[in-house]
Design a protein around this motif. Sequence first.
Motif, PDB file in Angstrom:
ATOM      1  N   THR A 268      97.853  21.723 -10.902  1.00  0.00           N
ATOM      2  CA  THR A 268      97.997  20.998 -12.108  1.00  0.00           C
ATOM      3  C   THR A 268      98.065  21.816 -13.383  1.00  0.00           C
ATOM      4  O   THR A 268      98.239  21.655 -14.398  1.00  0.00           O
ATOM      5  CB  THR A 268      96.806  19.925 -12.345  1.00  0.00           C
ATOM      6  OG1 THR A 268      96.485  19.209 -11.107  1.00  0.00           O
ATOM      7  CG2 THR A 268      97.272  18.994 -13.352  1.00  0.00           C
ATOM      8  N   GLY A 269      98.008  23.299 -12.900  1.00  0.00           N
ATOM      9  CA  GLY A 269      97.993  24.134 -13.934  1.00  0.00           C
ATOM     10  C   GLY A 269      99.329  24.317 -14.941  1.00  0.00           C
ATOM     11  O   GLY A 269      99.049  24.301 -16.103  1.00  0.00           O
ATOM     12  N   PHE A 270     100.356  24.133 -14.320  1.00  0.00           N
ATOM     13  CA  PHE A 270     101.435  24.005 -15.303  1.00  0.00           C
ATOM     14  C   PHE A 270     101.593  22.794 -16.265  1.00  0.00           C
ATOM     15  O   PHE A 270     101.719  23.088 -17.340  1.00  0.00           O
ATOM     16  CB  PHE A 270     102.980  24.103 -14.651  1.00  0.00           C
ATOM     17  CG  PHE A 270     103.920  24.305 -15.514  1.00  0.00           C
ATOM     18  CD1 PHE A 270     104.356  25.275 -16.086  1.00  0.00           C
ATOM     19  CD2 PHE A 270     104.723  23.024 -15.974  1.00  0.00           C
ATOM     20  CE1 PHE A 270     105.494  25.453 -17.046  1.00  0.00           C
ATOM     21  CE2 PHE A 270     106.088  23.168 -16.483  1.00  0.00           C
ATOM     22  CZ  PHE A 270     106.379  24.343 -17.194  1.00  0.00           C
ATOM     23  N   VAL A 271     101.150  21.734 -15.730  1.00  0.00           N
ATOM     24  CA  VAL A 271     100.990  20.540 -16.392  1.00  0.00           C
ATOM     25  C   VAL A 271      99.790  20.605 -17.704  1.00  0.00           C
ATOM     26  O   VAL A 271     100.182  20.479 -18.793  1.00  0.00           O
ATOM     27  CB  VAL A 271     100.942  19.154 -15.580  1.00  0.00           C
ATOM     28  CG1 VAL A 271     100.267  18.164 -16.572  1.00  0.00           C
ATOM     29  CG2 VAL A 271     102.070  19.148 -14.774  1.00  0.00           C
ATOM     30  N   TYR A 272      98.905  21.253 -17.441  1.00  0.00           N
ATOM     31  CA  TYR A 272      97.858  21.514 -18.317  1.00  0.00           C
ATOM     32  C   TYR A 272      98.518  22.488 -19.393  1.00  0.00           C
ATOM     33  O   TYR A 272      98.315  22.408 -20.642  1.00  0.00           O
ATOM     34  CB  TYR A 272      96.507  22.286 -17.581  1.00  0.00           C
ATOM     35  CG  TYR A 272      95.413  21.617 -17.300  1.00  0.00           C
ATOM     36  CD1 TYR A 272      95.720  20.402 -16.361  1.00  0.00           C
ATOM     37  CD2 TYR A 272      94.263  21.496 -17.783  1.00  0.00           C
ATOM     38  CE1 TYR A 272      94.554  19.702 -16.071  1.00  0.00           C
ATOM     39  CE2 TYR A 272      93.074  20.804 -17.357  1.00  0.00           C
ATOM     40  CZ  TYR A 272      93.650  19.757 -16.557  1.00  0.00           C
ATOM     41  OH  TYR A 272      92.332  19.176 -16.088  1.00  0.00           O
ATOM     42  N   ALA A 273      99.012  23.760 -19.023  1.00  0.00           N
ATOM     43  CA  ALA A 273      99.696  24.828 -19.882  1.00  0.00           C
ATOM     44  C   ALA A 273     100.667  23.987 -20.683  1.00  0.00           C
ATOM     45  O   ALA A 273     100.565  24.730 -21.866  1.00  0.00           O
ATOM     46  CB  ALA A 273     100.221  25.854 -19.047  1.00  0.00           C
ATOM     47  N   LEU A 274     101.712  23.227 -20.314  1.00  0.00           N
ATOM     48  CA  LEU A 274     102.540  22.659 -21.241  1.00  0.00           C
ATOM     49  C   LEU A 274     101.991  21.600 -22.229  1.00  0.00           C
ATOM     50  O   LEU A 274     102.239  21.624 -23.403  1.00  0.00           O
ATOM     51  CB  LEU A 274     103.474  21.826 -20.237  1.00  0.00           C
ATOM     52  CG  LEU A 274     104.972  21.733 -20.725  1.00  0.00           C
ATOM     53  CD1 LEU A 274     105.536  22.927 -21.363  1.00  0.00           C
ATOM     54  CD2 LEU A 274     105.724  20.713 -19.659  1.00  0.00           C
ATOM     55  N   GLY A 275     100.969  21.005 -21.762  1.00  0.00           N
ATOM     56  CA  GLY A 275     100.246  20.093 -22.670  1.00  0.00           C
ATOM     57  C   GLY A 275      99.605  20.884 -23.725  1.00  0.00           C
ATOM     58  O   GLY A 275      99.360  20.327 -24.895  1.00  0.00           O
ATOM     59  N   ILE A 276      98.976  21.919 -23.320  1.00  0.00           N
ATOM     60  CA  ILE A 276      98.227  22.929 -24.361  1.00  0.00           C
ATOM     61  C   ILE A 276      99.263  23.330 -25.431  1.00  0.00           C
ATOM     62  O   ILE A 276      99.170  23.271 -26.560  1.00  0.00           O
ATOM     63  CB  ILE A 276      97.430  23.872 -23.516  1.00  0.00           C
ATOM     64  CG1 ILE A 276      96.251  23.433 -22.884  1.00  0.00           C
ATOM     65  CG2 ILE A 276      96.876  25.162 -24.884  1.00  0.00           C
ATOM     66  CD1 ILE A 276      95.815  24.479 -22.003  1.00  0.00           C
ATOM     67  N   ALA A 277     100.511  24.080 -24.684  1.00  0.00           N
ATOM     68  CA  ALA A 277     101.462  24.490 -25.628  1.00  0.00           C
ATOM     69  C   ALA A 277     102.109  23.537 -26.691  1.00  0.00           C
ATOM     70  O   ALA A 277     102.256  23.702 -27.603  1.00  0.00           O
ATOM     71  CB  ALA A 277     102.680  25.042 -24.862  1.00  0.00           C
ATOM     72  N   GLU A 278     102.162  22.092 -26.096  1.00  0.00           N
ATOM     73  CA  GLU A 278     102.819  21.341 -26.794  1.00  0.00           C
ATOM     74  C   GLU A 278     101.566  21.007 -28.238  1.00  0.00           C
ATOM     75  O   GLU A 278     102.170  20.805 -29.283  1.00  0.00           O
ATOM     76  CB  GLU A 278     102.778  20.005 -26.119  1.00  0.00           C
ATOM     77  CG  GLU A 278     103.499  18.676 -26.771  1.00  0.00           C
ATOM     78  CD  GLU A 278     102.618  17.750 -27.543  1.00  0.00           C
ATOM     79  OE1 GLU A 278     103.132  16.961 -28.293  1.00  0.00           O
ATOM     80  OE2 GLU A 278     101.361  17.793 -27.272  1.00  0.00           O
ATOM     81  N   LYS A 279     100.531  20.950 -27.996  1.00  0.00           N
ATOM     82  CA  LYS A 279      99.608  20.832 -29.111  1.00  0.00           C
ATOM     83  C   LYS A 279      99.743  21.896 -30.010  1.00  0.00           C
ATOM     84  O   LYS A 279      99.595  21.674 -31.288  1.00  0.00           O
ATOM     85  CB  LYS A 279      98.143  20.527 -28.447  1.00  0.00           C
ATOM     86  CG  LYS A 279      98.184  19.075 -27.701  1.00  0.00           C
ATOM     87  CD  LYS A 279      96.773  18.846 -26.989  1.00  0.00           C
ATOM     88  CE  LYS A 279      96.933  17.533 -26.204  1.00  0.00           C
ATOM     89  NZ  LYS A 279      98.225  17.425 -25.540  1.00  0.00           N
ATOM     90  N   PHE A 280      99.945  23.103 -29.563  1.00  0.00           N
ATOM     91  CA  PHE A 280      99.883  24.327 -30.697  1.00  0.00           C
ATOM     92  C   PHE A 280     101.088  24.057 -31.443  1.00  0.00           C
ATOM     93  O   PHE A 280     101.127  24.602 -32.552  1.00  0.00           O
ATOM     94  CB  PHE A 280      99.936  25.685 -29.522  1.00  0.00           C
ATOM     95  CG  PHE A 280      98.585  26.178 -29.399  1.00  0.00           C
ATOM     96  CD1 PHE A 280      97.961  25.956 -28.542  1.00  0.00           C
ATOM     97  CD2 PHE A 280      98.452  27.436 -30.150  1.00  0.00           C
ATOM     98  CE1 PHE A 280      96.651  26.728 -28.151  1.00  0.00           C
ATOM     99  CE2 PHE A 280      97.188  28.079 -29.865  1.00  0.00           C
ATOM    100  CZ  PHE A 280      96.248  27.716 -28.749  1.00  0.00           C
ATOM    101  N   ILE A 281     102.334  23.487 -30.814  1.00  0.00           N
ATOM    102  CA  ILE A 281     103.333  23.544 -31.308  1.00  0.00           C
ATOM    103  C   ILE A 281     103.619  22.479 -32.468  1.00  0.00           C
ATOM    104  O   ILE A 281     103.791  22.426 -33.880  1.00  0.00           O
ATOM    105  CB  ILE A 281     104.721  23.709 -30.547  1.00  0.00           C
ATOM    106  CG1 ILE A 281     104.868  24.839 -29.771  1.00  0.00           C
ATOM    107  CG2 ILE A 281     105.958  23.002 -31.128  1.00  0.00           C
ATOM    108  CD1 ILE A 281     105.790  25.049 -28.742  1.00  0.00           C
TER     109      ILE A 281
END
Length: 322
Positions: free
Chosen positions: A114-127
């Motif tokens: 699930t790592g990529f989904v987590y990473a994309l979710g985190i990046a989305e919040k930063f942006i």
Amino acid sequence: MTSARILGTGSFLPERVVSNAELALTVDTSDEWIVSRTGIRERRIVAAGETTCDLAERAARQALDAAGCLASDIDLVIVATTTPDRVFPGTACLLQERLGIHGPAAFDVQAVCTGFVYALGIAEKFIRTGSARRALVVGAETMSRIVDWKDRSTCVLFGDGAGAVVVGMSDEAGILSSHLHADGAYKELLTATGGVSSRGTGLHGGEGLITMRGNEVFRMAVTTLDALVGETLAANDLKQSDIRWLVPHQANIRIIAATAKRLGMAMDQVIVTVDRHGNTSAASIPLAFDAGVRDGRIQRGDVVLMEAFGGGFTWGSVLLRY
Ligand code: UT7
């Protein structure tokens, strides 16, 4: 309102193709068993000395090109991986150095498949919150390094590879929502033990290699993904038919088909790479997404659902407009 939108995608696979027939030379298995139970026909395996960061770099450079961005435009680097080059620094820091980026935050995310989904979710919040303008998000793995090549129940399943996206601030709709979950109570069902803290000195005879109670994982994956799809649709007030593409984690074609059925989708609305890549853990979704974008199936404006389930257990989804 500011949204986080995918600006470009990239991927990279190691050169060496390992077929089911080749595996059948070393463990008691067959092409027929592997294809019928998993959908996997072949997987890519890294060469001696080739590392996760090597794969990540190739995928990242392609994503930067596709986004029309320079490395110097990137102000956040996240690498999702279970198979880092070093205990530390993180693979994101190693990648950042190779790309000549100096200063912005760079860190790894360890949520296995699930790592990529987590990473994309985190990046989305930063942006979305204005903490970053352009993020490089990579899923990269050398699973072949932690596979027990004597265990037929797991060694036929995994492969190596990397996929990447550049996500940027946009006034147009991009990532619509992300839904991240975990339950560590299931840690023994799918695991690689032998971490540095418990063993002290890294890998030791068999420890550190993947073990899985496949059938139990399979059943949990199907029911959990079913609920996750429902949660994602409800959060966005969408119907099944509003989703154009399913880009699932590629563990088993039977799990993928069950999720597609839950969404009322035909298999030609699903990006499937498991037949050629096997399970590349955190790399599988960005690899599949890039395949769908590059061959022209996924078009700008399409609504895409990414979903994954893996060790932890962890599970999650990202719904986006490409
Ligand atoms: O990415 C993270 C999440 N991971 C997953 O979602 C994976 C979930 N699990 C699965 O995909 C499936 O459970 C597997 C593909 C791992 C296994 O398929 P299955 O239909 O659940 O098979 P099974 O584990 O119940 O095993 C059935 C039989 C067993 O033999 P017996 O006990 O019935 O005689 C196994 O020993 O198949 C045997 N078997 C194999 N036979 C030939 C297990 N692996 C192999 C093999 N070749 N490679």
